[in-house]
Design a protein around this motif. Structure first.
Motif, PDB file in Angstrom:
ATOM      1  N   UNK A  71      -4.094  -0.018 -11.478  1.00 20.70           N
ATOM      2  CA  UNK A  71      -4.043  -1.001 -12.552  1.00 20.70           C
ATOM      3  C   UNK A  71      -5.040  -0.723 -13.648  1.00 20.70           C
ATOM      4  N   UNK A  72      -6.267  -0.422 -13.280  1.00 16.33           N
ATOM      5  CA  UNK A  72      -7.299  -0.161 -14.289  1.00 16.33           C
ATOM      6  C   UNK A  72      -6.968   1.080 -15.118  1.00 16.33           C
ATOM      7  N   UNK A  73      -6.291   2.042 -14.495  1.00 17.76           N
ATOM      8  CA  UNK A  73      -5.942   3.265 -15.226  1.00 17.76           C
ATOM      9  C   UNK A  73      -4.953   3.000 -16.359  1.00 17.76           C
ATOM     10  N   UNK A  74      -4.225   1.892 -16.281  1.00 17.52           N
ATOM     11  CA  UNK A  74      -3.300   1.542 -17.356  1.00 17.52           C
ATOM     12  C   UNK A  74      -3.888   0.626 -18.402  1.00 17.52           C
ATOM     13  N   UNK A 270       8.619   3.153  -7.667  1.00 16.20           N
ATOM     14  CA  UNK A 270       7.838   2.876  -8.879  1.00 16.20           C
ATOM     15  C   UNK A 270       7.267   4.165  -9.446  1.00 16.20           C
ATOM     16  N   UNK A 271       6.798   5.041  -8.586  1.00 18.33           N
ATOM     17  CA  UNK A 271       6.303   6.343  -9.039  1.00 18.33           C
ATOM     18  C   UNK A 271       7.421   7.122  -9.730  1.00 18.33           C
ATOM     19  N   UNK A 272       8.608   7.108  -9.129  1.00 18.66           N
ATOM     20  CA  UNK A 272       9.760   7.798  -9.733  1.00 18.66           C
ATOM     21  C   UNK A 272      10.061   7.233 -11.120  1.00 18.66           C
ATOM     22  N   UNK A 273       9.948   5.924 -11.257  1.00 10.50           N
ATOM     23  CA  UNK A 273      10.181   5.280 -12.557  1.00 10.50           C
ATOM     24  C   UNK A 273       9.170   5.768 -13.591  1.00 10.50           C
ATOM     25  N   UNK A 298       0.218  -7.440  -1.820  1.00  8.44           N
ATOM     26  CA  UNK A 298       1.292  -7.221  -2.781  1.00  8.44           C
ATOM     27  C   UNK A 298       0.657  -6.933  -4.139  1.00  8.44           C
ATOM     28  N   UNK A 299       1.480  -6.670  -5.115  1.00  9.57           N
ATOM     29  CA  UNK A 299       0.952  -6.204  -6.395  1.00  9.57           C
ATOM     30  C   UNK A 299       2.007  -6.372  -7.481  1.00  9.57           C
ATOM     31  N   UNK A 300       1.546  -6.367  -8.701  1.00  7.04           N
ATOM     32  CA  UNK A 300       2.383  -6.277  -9.895  1.00  7.04           C
ATOM     33  C   UNK A 300       1.840  -5.111 -10.692  1.00  7.04           C
ATOM     34  N   UNK A 301       2.692  -4.203 -11.108  1.00  5.53           N
ATOM     35  CA  UNK A 301       2.217  -3.048 -11.859  1.00  5.53           C
ATOM     36  C   UNK A 301       3.357  -2.479 -12.688  1.00  5.53           C
ATOM     37  N   UNK A 302       3.205  -2.475 -13.989  1.00  4.18           N
ATOM     38  CA  UNK A 302       4.109  -1.786 -14.904  1.00  4.18           C
ATOM     39  C   UNK A 302       4.235  -2.551 -16.210  1.00  4.18           C
ATOM     40  N   UNK A 303       5.316  -2.275 -16.930  1.00  2.00           N
ATOM     41  CA  UNK A 303       5.615  -2.912 -18.212  1.00  2.00           C
ATOM     42  C   UNK A 303       6.551  -4.079 -17.908  1.00  2.00           C
ATOM     43  N   UNK A 317       2.007  -3.769 -20.522  1.00  2.00           N
ATOM     44  CA  UNK A 317       1.478  -3.288 -19.241  1.00  2.00           C
ATOM     45  C   UNK A 317       0.670  -4.385 -18.571  1.00  2.00           C
ATOM     46  N   UNK A 318       0.847  -4.489 -17.263  1.00  8.60           N
ATOM     47  CA  UNK A 318       0.180  -5.545 -16.507  1.00  8.60           C
ATOM     48  C   UNK A 318      -0.027  -5.099 -15.071  1.00  8.60           C
ATOM     49  N   UNK A 319      -1.160  -5.510 -14.499  1.00 10.88           N
ATOM     50  CA  UNK A 319      -1.427  -5.225 -13.091  1.00 10.88           C
ATOM     51  C   UNK A 319      -2.173  -6.393 -12.468  1.00 10.88           C
TER      52      UNK A 319
END
Length: 674
Positions: A71-74, A270-273, A298-303, A317-319
């Motif tokens: 998350x922080x990387x985004x 998600x990685x493939x996306x 669990x997590x939320x990660x992406x656009x 972008x959100x994490x």
């Protein structure tokens, strides 16, 4: 969808006084934990704890750590999405912060620090909530002279953008009758692309008859190249690739320590996306993520959320990384179990009801780390995925961020309640039931609100049909579902609330906030722009106007102060049901004209006299209208071979220090613009 609710500095009337921050290395979450770390401008910065961390296995701790790192990387992505000059501006400000050796008591320096903190808080130079550009309280020449003296190179265009009072004044403009792209500073479209061009582009590519349509435009910037509009996709090797490659790195490590195969499979999709940018893969991921309900992490990660796009296509972008709160989740699972009952008994038209509400899972979670559009300002509830067809066929996940809400609860007092509650009875009810009422409304907003209703066959998605009004009406619809049912005796029967006094407390709070208190968040002379604020005023104003004949809500003036007092709670519930029925009809039928009339009539214009009164009544309270959070630090402990043996939690208290640390560690895109 996100839910910000009334808790955030409003429902509880937080009277956060200046407190001495705890030591950087403090890890002991005792009763003397200091909840507030900083306050500046109209913003306060809080801290939150991670309850139950020591109960996690080492594998679970590693999973949480890897997901927070992803998350922080985004983080840089949201900065660039918010405004094309934000990263260059942040670079300038942070270099001055680190190198300045002048008078740190001068008014210019103090104003510079204040401005820099505001930029950090909003992930850019536009207010995170009002969307207005905010301006430095120091002269441009002063900053130029400091940078020259310190040998700091700077981007002249970015520097000028900070001080320019004529352009890019609104991050997201939703005003009717204006070109929403040319008048919005958000960086989702080329700066010369018009609203008409973008709408024509998507009209040509979207198949409105496809029941499983992809989320067109979700992960790209629409640009002009060789005279044609094309989508510059956010993926590895594409736009934002430097940050996305780091996200992939940490997600891959997370997949290796996943709690179960379903969780690992979702992470790999998600990685493939991220590798391909393929929106069909995004749908595959959302289905896999929705169905991966086992496990404690669990997590939320992406656009994801599209609020920052004036046309509602592109995701910010959100994490958020989440740890299940077992006791609270068990209590609230009752809502999910009765999701079909709520749908069947809803006041909406029968033809707009779902025959089979599937897979609505609800959990109370504790946040372990947030980034992007969720940080520093965070929601208190989230319901995903956003694609209507996935929600209908596979269900959704709803979460309430328990430790975030707890941090608000712990932070303090009732000054606003004293000022705006009309009677002793109203205030006592708020003090006794207000916190529970807010949590209950948040849960119903997310679990049954966003999950309810269906769109008529052949009608496009709300972003296509309702356009700039789609987000406001979706939030209003979800709020109304919660408001309608929080006064239902079934909630008492099921043990979710002790009595209907909880519902009355929420009704009092919603009307107080929607008609008055939230106005303290905007400047004199401004109208409402943000979707959640528009939604709350729309609902409160509509029921007030439509209940006048029967005195459902009465406006009272005493000692020069205005109060809106509910006289008939049952009649108010019926009005909430009527409005819910109409908003669901608008959404189901794609009735743009009705959407525009409803929002513009009730949700946008501010009563100037009430606004001035609210500003006057709250001016001496020294309460920040908005709050955000410092994240806890997660630090791996390793043995001689480099194997992780534990992950330690500490609770930093210096907002500036964390922001500088994040830029140094995760500034993958910012380094490209230096």
């Amino acid at each position: 969808m996100k839910y910000y609710g009334l808790v955030i500095g409003l429902l509880l009337g937080l009277s956060l006084q200046a407190q001495k921050p705890a030591d950087k290395g403090s890890t002991d979450p005792k009763n003397d934990f200091v909840w507030q770390a900083d306050q500046f401008a109209d913003l306060g910065v809080l801290r939150y704890q991670i309850p139950g961390w020591d109960k996690l296995t080492l594998q679970q701790k590693e999973l949480v750590y890897y997901l927070t790192q992803a998350g922080y990387c985004g983080r840089d992505i949201i900065w660039d999405q918010n405004y094309r000059y934000n990263l260059a501006i942040r670079n300038m400000l942070e270099e001055v912060i680190q190198k300045y050796n002048g008078d740190k008591n001068s008014k210019e320096w103090l104003a510079f620090v204040d401005y820099t903190k505001r930029v950090w808080f909003s992930n850019g130079i536009h207010h995170h909530y009002s969307m207005d550009k905010f301006f430095p309280g120091f002269p441009q020449d002063w900053l130029v002279n400091q940078m020259k003296a310190l040998g700091i190179s700077f981007d002249a265009a970015a520097l000028n953008a900070m001080f320019d009072t004529q352009r890019d004044l609104k991050k997201v403009n939703l005003a009717a009758g204006e070109d929403l792209l040319l008048t919005s500073a958000t960086n989702f479209y080329g700066p010369d692309i018009t609203q008409a061009e973008a709408e024509a582009y998507y009209k040509n590519v979207i198949d409105t008859t496809d029941p499983h349509a992809i989320s067109y435009g979700l992960n790209s910037t629409l640009i002009r190249k060789d005279g044609k509009l094309i989508e510059d996709v956010w993926k590895s090797g594409g736009r934002y690739g430097a940050a996305i490659d780091q996200i992939i790195y940490w997600l891959d490590k997370a997949a290796e320590v996943a709690e179960n195969p379903q969780q690992a499979d979702a992470l790999r999709i998600l990685i493939k996306y991220y590798l391909t940018g393929d929106l069909k893969v995004w749908d595959d991921y959302n289905i896999a993520w929705t169905e991966a309900t086992e496990g404690d992490i669990d997590y939320i990660n992406s656009f994801i959320e599209v609020y920052n796009d004036p046309l509602g296509y592109r995701g910010s972008f959100e994490s958020i990384v989440e740890i299940k709160d077992f006791d609270a989740s068990a209590r609230m699972a009752t809502l999910s179990e009765h999701a079909q009952w709520f749908e069947d008994n809803s006041p909406i038209m029968d033809e707009h009801k779902k025959n089979d509400v599937v897979g609505v899972s609800y959990k109370v979670v504790n946040v372990a780390g947030e980034s992007g559009d969720a940080s520093p300002s965070t929601p208190i509830g989230v319901n995903l995925p956003n694609a209507n067809w996935i929600r209908a066929d596979f269900g959704s996940k709803s979460v309430s961020l328990g430790n975030i809400v707890a941090a608000y609860d712990q932070a303090g007092g009732g000054v606003i309640l004293n000022e705006f509650c009309y009677s002793k009875e109203e205030k006592e009810r708020a003090e006794k039931y207000g916190s529970l009422a807010a949590k209950m409304h948040t849960a119903m907003h997310e679990v049954i609100g966003h999950a309810s209703g269906k769109i008529n066959k052949g009608v496009g998605t709300p972003k296509e049909t309702l356009k700039n009004y789609a987000n406001t009406l979706e939030e209003a619809r979800a709020d109304l579902v919660g408001l309608y049912y929080i006064m239902d005796p079934k909630l008492v029967e099921w043990g979710l609330i002790p009595s209907l006094e909880v519902g009355k407390a929420e009704y009092d709070s919603y009307i107080r906030n929607g008609l008055m208190i939230q106005l303290r968040r905007i400047e004199d002379g401004k109208n409402l722009e943000e979707a959640h604020m528009r939604n709350r005023q729309l609902i409160a104003s509509w029921v007030y106007e439509h209940g006048k004949a029967n005195n459902v809500i009465v406006k009272k003036l005493e000692n020069g102060k205005t109060y809106f007092v509910i006289q008939d709670y049952d009649a108010l519930r019926a009005l909430f049901g009527e409005l819910l029925r109409e908003i669901q009809r608008i959404k189901s039928e794609g009735d743009y004209d009705a959407a525009m009339a409803l929002v513009e009539t009730y949700g946008v214009q501010v009563d100037e006299s009430i606004h001035l009164e609210v500003l006057k009544r709250t001016s001496g309270m020294h309460i920040a209208p908005y709050f955000g959070f410092i994240n806890p630090d997660l630090t791996p402990v390793t043995d001689n071979e480099g194997n992780i043996t534990d992950i330690l939690v500490s609770y930093p208290a210096d907002f500036m220090e964390q922001m500088l640390e994040y830029s140094e560690k995760y500034g993958y895109l910012a380094r490209q613009v230096k």
